[in-house]
Design an enzyme around this catalytic site. Sequence first.
Site, PDB file in Angstrom:
ATOM      1  N   ASP A  20      68.950  63.197 -17.110  1.00  7.52           N
ATOM      2  CA  ASP A  20      68.234  62.139 -17.554  1.00  7.52           C
ATOM      3  C   ASP A  20      69.144  60.793 -17.829  1.00  7.52           C
ATOM      4  O   ASP A  20      68.933  59.797 -17.998  1.00  7.52           O
ATOM      5  CB  ASP A  20      67.537  62.104 -18.998  1.00  7.52           C
ATOM      6  CG  ASP A  20      66.357  62.819 -18.780  1.00  7.52           C
ATOM      7  OD1 ASP A  20      65.436  62.492 -17.597  1.00  7.52           O
ATOM      8  OD2 ASP A  20      65.490  63.570 -19.601  1.00  7.52           O
TER       9      ASP A  20
HETATM   10  C1  BGC Z   1      68.430  64.244 -22.918  1.00  6.92           C
HETATM   11  C2  BGC Z   1      68.915  63.428 -23.736  1.00  6.92           C
HETATM   12  C3  BGC Z   1      68.538  62.078 -23.668  1.00  6.92           C
HETATM   13  C4  BGC Z   1      67.047  61.882 -23.399  1.00  6.92           C
HETATM   14  C5  BGC Z   1      66.674  60.488 -23.103  1.00  6.92           C
HETATM   15  C6  BGC Z   1      66.983  63.978 -22.757  1.00  6.92           C
HETATM   16  O1  BGC Z   1      66.408  64.512 -21.606  1.00  6.92           O
HETATM   17  O2  BGC Z   1      68.570  65.599 -22.864  1.00  6.92           O
HETATM   18  O3  BGC Z   1      70.367  63.860 -23.942  1.00  6.92           O
HETATM   19  O4  BGC Z   1      69.235  61.208 -24.880  1.00  6.92           O
HETATM   20  O5  BGC Z   1      66.696  62.590 -22.479  1.00  6.92           O
HETATM   21  O6  BGC Z   1      66.967  59.578 -24.324  1.00  6.92           O
HETATM   22  C1  NOJ Z   2      66.001  67.367 -21.330  1.00  4.88           C
HETATM   23  C2  NOJ Z   2      64.814  66.827 -20.537  1.00  4.88           C
HETATM   24  O1  NOJ Z   2      63.694  67.379 -21.164  1.00  4.88           O
HETATM   25  C3  NOJ Z   2      64.845  67.292 -19.207  1.00  4.88           C
HETATM   26  O2  NOJ Z   2      63.947  66.514 -18.297  1.00  4.88           O
HETATM   27  C4  NOJ Z   2      66.274  66.756 -18.653  1.00  4.88           C
HETATM   28  O3  NOJ Z   2      66.496  67.340 -17.053  1.00  4.88           O
HETATM   29  C5  NOJ Z   2      67.495  67.355 -19.203  1.00  4.88           C
HETATM   30  N1  NOJ Z   2      67.191  66.774 -20.834  1.00  4.88           N
HETATM   31  C6  NOJ Z   2      68.937  66.924 -18.957  1.00  4.88           C
HETATM   32  O4  NOJ Z   2      68.916  65.581 -19.148  1.00  4.88           O
END
Ligand code: BGC
Ligand code: NOJ
Length: 836
Positions: free
Chosen positions: A508
């Site tokens: 993400d």
């Molecule tokens: C991630 C976080 C990120 C968030 C978006 C998550 O999936 O693990 O690190 O900050 O998405 O805000």
């Molecule tokens: C947590 C999110 O829920 C998932 O969708 C994503 O792939 C990972 N973080 C890595 O960013």
Amino acid sequence: MFTFNLYLARVKKRISWVNRLIETTMKYGYFDDENREYVITNPKTPYPWINYLGNEDFFSLTSNTGGGYTFYKDAKFRRLTRYRYNNIPVDNGGKYFYVKDGDTTWSPGWKPVKTELDHYECRHGMSYTKFKASKNKLEVEVLQFIPLGFWGEIQKVSLKNASSDTKKIKLFSFIEWCLWNAEDDMTNFQRNFSTGEVEVKDSVIYHKTEFKERRNHYAFYSVNSPIDGYDTDRETFIGLYNGLDSPDVVGEGQSRNSVAHGWSPIASHYLEMELKPGEEKELIFMLGYVEVEKDNKWESKSVINKQPAQDMISAYDTSEKVNKALEELRTYWDNLLGKISIESEDPRLDRMVNIWNQYQCMVTFNMSRSASFFESGIGRGMGFRDSNQDLIGFVHQIPERARERIYDIASTQFEDGSCYHQYQPLTKKGNAAVGGNFNDDPLWLILSTTAYIKETGDFSLLDEMVPFDNDASRAKSHFEHLKASFYHVVHNLGPHKLPLIGRADWNDCLNLNCFSEDPNESFQTTENQKGGTAESLMIAGLFVVYGKEYVKLCKQIGKEKEAEEAQLHVDAMVEAVKEHGWDGEWYLRAYDHFGKKIGSSENEEGKIFIESQGWCTMAEIGKEDGMVEKSLNSVKEHLDCDYGIVLNYPAFTKYYIEYGEISTYPAGYKENGGIFCHNNPWIMIGETMLGRGDQAYDYYTKIAPSFLEDLSELHKVEPYVYCQMIAGKEAHKPGEAKNSWLSGTASWNFYAITQHILGISPEYDGLAINPCIPSKWDGFKMKRVFRDVTYNIEVKNPEHISKGIKKILVNGTAINSNIVPILEKGKEHSVEVIMG
Ligand code: BGC
Ligand code: NOJ
């Protein structure tokens, strides 16, 4: 520079070993495998250690000190009780009891009163939690659970006077009502302060805020005994200047029978009890949720229809009824966990596979990333990619629910294969505020669907008519959804014929089309580089893996032509990766907006990333040219550390506007060099492609929580479930973990250990056997219930190898394939596997 970094990493590694030694043997409880419980013996765990109650529709989160809250389906829209996240101290607020025994006041969960207890024990089990505490020879046990198929939580409170004198005690219960949009408690509480309404009748406190207008539902909190008083107004009960640890009413030892009008409604029962020496009493409290027909809401003017609540209460008004419901819950879990169970040489592995990992897979399936002690239950609903992945660790448990979930997820897709990134569990509608355009998303639908069909043999799902964007008039067969997913990649290729990344891929935080200089802007929703050309090697590998699955599926259902055409696209992707995705020693991670490499030895930071190594090795791209082996060796050399495999190395130490959120985290945390546990199993699986079982298992043990129990002081979060992230080797405190429970880590590790390391995996026509285990193992046993057939599999490893099968005997007769066919249903069959 790189060599210097390596040197630094080695020094840090040594320091971390010293830390590890110092911090070993710090435990806060123990595993009780017989009862499938983790028993916490010290309430002051390094972070709240929680459990989930409820399996479908109605849920509670419960910490080891009684903190947490309850909701029906959706923690944002149907939260029954309040919870204040990010509080000081952490985990303040829950379902509490106050026991007043003479001059001493205490709580069986230790909090909120925090009186030192003579004995404290919190047993987190499969969908129930039990507190056992004693003080001054008064023993109190609180058992909490949600009966199957029931929209109410039970607290059975047992009190025993173990002293030789008669005790006169006072008991106060406490919960704080919500049942409005939970987000309003942070953003629009001025309104809530004027809306609160309750009714009290007999021993039941009813919460009916907003019931007179648009809500056809209310909540209640009851006890199966006459009460000596109650309170429903928080300020009256606690006092404006006290904390939950010392409510005025408890101090005075007398409730005030307050009736809330606005402000903050609560529910507190007050009971006076006399217990003779040795005498025991049991009380049953129930927190319930009721939905009524629109024209059946009222008993009389302004008096709510209490009949449905009464019916719920009488269903569990005796200890016998409650005990029976607990037994049913136990049997339910016996059945679910009985579908896969192993006997290995290590009890830590057995308890992960047989109990806790499967349990966590059910929880992640239920919650996606919505409600935990790290996720607020408000910001995130069900993730498209998350829920598809969660399914692979759950589908063997209750395939019917998995099927329904696949339908719900696919319904939020668009005709071109793209989709909403998330949807709300209550409405099942795509969440427009979170947007879409994460170009990995569509492919995960192929994973979940094929996992479902292989587990069940139910191809009819493919013919099911599934809406696009929740619009039934735009429905097409589910197969068309898969096709749209596959071609979404084909139709979105960049300059190197690699997949365009879109807003981001699985990571993400790799936001390559978002050049943000505005701190008020979200990296997740900003996409300001139009005509984006940034490409992802992670999606390329993902496409090859699930592209092959798509081809295989097409062949299974006789779509030969489609299979042939799809195969051409897969082959082309393999070529594109070989030509443009290889850096010499490992796979690149991406091309940025300017067409520059990311994850290359040419980069100053972020030279190597885990995701593309995982997916391209699972896809076996360039295996014949040694690429898979080189890539995994590079992972070992640059990304592995004592606590797991970090996401990238070296971590970013400055902000790269063209990379996005990844470079905002301090080095070693989250997506910037943290051990993102979700993707470690991808490398484990990659290792099994090379037959390196020792290495695969070594990676497994580094992050499997039961193996980290002695490190609890450092690790902090629960030793019975996986967490999302462990601080990496470049972090300030390597080994410290965060975000336990809701992570794709649960399903992926279960998948990696059972299907790739132990190597027993469902296929369309049977159970494939292909273990890749540590060479020192003599073997292992697995009981697998598959398509109503019970397979008792024993794998023997006389030559102490990692991979390779000499012989498979099914009910004593050799077979000449490694796929054990679907045998007679309802029967047990023996499968003997001799490795060699
Ligand atoms: C991630 C976080 C990120 C968030 C978006 C998550 O999936 O693990 O690190 O900050 O998405 O805000
Ligand atoms: C947590 C999110 O829920 C998932 O969708 C994503 O792939 C990972 N973080 C890595 O960013």
